[in-house]
Design a protein around this motif. Sequence first.
Motif, PDB file in Angstrom:
ATOM      1  N   GLU A 130       0.859  -1.201   0.000  1.00 25.55           N
ATOM      2  CA  GLU A 130       0.000   0.000   0.000  1.00 25.55           C
ATOM      3  C   GLU A 130       0.891   1.246   0.000  1.00 25.55           C
ATOM      4  OE1 GLU A 130      -3.046   0.307  -0.549  1.00 25.55           O
ATOM      5  OE2 GLU A 130      -4.083  -1.530   0.068  1.00 25.55           O
ATOM      6  N   ASP A 157      -5.295  -3.034  -7.493  1.00 21.22           N
ATOM      7  CA  ASP A 157      -5.675  -3.277  -6.099  1.00 21.22           C
ATOM      8  C   ASP A 157      -4.619  -4.138  -5.415  1.00 21.22           C
ATOM      9  OD1 ASP A 157      -7.828  -3.401  -3.881  1.00 21.22           O
ATOM     10  OD2 ASP A 157      -7.353  -5.519  -4.257  1.00 21.22           O
ATOM     11  N   LYS A 204       2.379   1.492  -3.471  1.00 23.86           N
ATOM     12  CA  LYS A 204       1.379   1.999  -4.414  1.00 23.86           C
ATOM     13  C   LYS A 204       1.244   3.512  -4.326  1.00 23.86           C
ATOM     14  CE  LYS A 204      -3.480   1.545  -5.802  1.00 23.86           C
ATOM     15  NZ  LYS A 204      -4.766   0.820  -5.569  1.00 23.86           N
ATOM     16  N   THR A 230      -4.552  -5.835  -2.336  1.00 25.17           N
ATOM     17  CA  THR A 230      -4.915  -7.097  -1.689  1.00 25.17           C
ATOM     18  C   THR A 230      -5.140  -8.215  -2.684  1.00 25.17           C
ATOM     19  OG1 THR A 230      -5.896  -5.917   0.183  1.00 25.17           O
ATOM     20  CG2 THR A 230      -6.524  -8.216  -0.100  1.00 25.17           C
ATOM     21  N   SER A 231      -5.953  -7.974  -3.697  1.00 25.26           N
ATOM     22  CA  SER A 231      -6.238  -9.040  -4.661  1.00 25.26           C
ATOM     23  C   SER A 231      -5.004  -9.397  -5.481  1.00 25.26           C
ATOM     24  CB  SER A 231      -7.390  -8.612  -5.591  1.00 25.26           C
ATOM     25  OG  SER A 231      -7.046  -7.442  -6.309  1.00 25.26           O
ATOM     26  N   THR A 232      -4.189  -8.408  -5.799  1.00 27.31           N
ATOM     27  CA  THR A 232      -2.984  -8.676  -6.591  1.00 27.31           C
ATOM     28  C   THR A 232      -1.995  -9.526  -5.808  1.00 27.31           C
ATOM     29  OG1 THR A 232      -3.230  -6.560  -7.758  1.00 27.31           O
ATOM     30  CG2 THR A 232      -1.075  -7.609  -7.862  1.00 27.31           C
TER      31      THR A 232
END
Length: 415
Positions: free
Chosen positions: A233, A398, A236, A400-402
């Motif tokens: 995060e 995203d 990102k 979390t999903s990645t």
Amino acid sequence: MRIRTAGVVAAGLALVLASAGCGGGDEPADDKAAKTDGGKLVIWADDKRTAALKPFAEKFGQANGVTVEVQAVSKDLQTNFVTASQQGSGPDVVVGAHDWIGNLVQNGAIDPVQLSATQKSSFNEKAITATTFNGQIYGVPYAMENLALIRNTELAPEAPKTIEELVATGKKLQAEKKVSEILCLQVGQTGDSYHIYPFYTSGGGYLFGTAANGDYDPKDLGVGKPESIAAFEKIKALGEKGAGAFKRSITGENYSATFTGKKCAYMVSGPWVVPDVKKANISYDITPIPGFAGGKEAQPFVGVQAFYVAAKGKNKALAQEFVANYTTQPELAVALYNAEPRPPALTAALDQVKGNDPDLAKFQEAGKNGHVLPAIPAMAAIWDPFGKAEAAIVGGADVTSTLTGAAKAISGQIK
């Protein structure tokens, strides 16, 4: 790297040959060597190291009455070595990175190297740790490497204490039209796990946990865990839809030229890029990679280059002698340093060259708390999925999903 004096080459060779069951009891060591596979030692290395090794290989051959051939393998050295080993057509000695060890041991391609306690103590401790696998030393290290922050001191006189401070300075320079990029950190379209790792660690992420003995534990995968999600995060936020410091347009092909072209004030790279920086006549400094404000220390991978004894070589006794008692000499380590200026792992060699190269101490400082690059076979499963996840997240995906997808891909490859 640590270097070992070779005042005992002949005696050491006799002992090694005797322990290997080669020859009778009273022949001189070099006579025994000459009778082992016609007295021929074959070494595989990449192009740069081949040139540096040849004069030393010839000297070893002359001293021991054998022929030594140093052969350059320009591409896919590790893969070619494993294949040749399985076919019985490989070399006696191979030169390569320490993170090959898990794969090479798993494939039965290399033997442990016998070093005395005194020899081991002559090397940087991290270098010995890097070449130790399952409690045994499998390679003699000669060079070390890690990433650091390389800074154009005309554009950025002060070393940033945090990545946020670096970004702020980079944005200011952009606004003043002095640079086009905030940071030269190679990402590319498929990511770069090696270069993003210091920021991942600063954000709290980890790849593998450690077992009680300190070895990496492939059963404890950190990718996809809450710590890794929190770290990405932060990454990102510095990506293309955030601060713009991490960009997929900065690649392994253009990052150095972007820095030497003065289009960015900061670059994350290793000692291999310094010759290009010097050639460009840029005033520069080397400092540790800054971490996130309030986060953990940014810890780069520490890698080692080493000599290995081929398990299926035709002249294993002579290979042991060459690796254990000849590559541990300062003169050879210094020659390899001159061929490509990476900090020698042998303390005596480092002491010889560091006075004329202040960059060595700076890279060592930047890597002193770094993590030894995992040499366990499971590490091979990390590179591609982790890198692709990084690239996607830098581009705005995203987190979390990645990362959950990357963890699934990695787990599926770990046996």
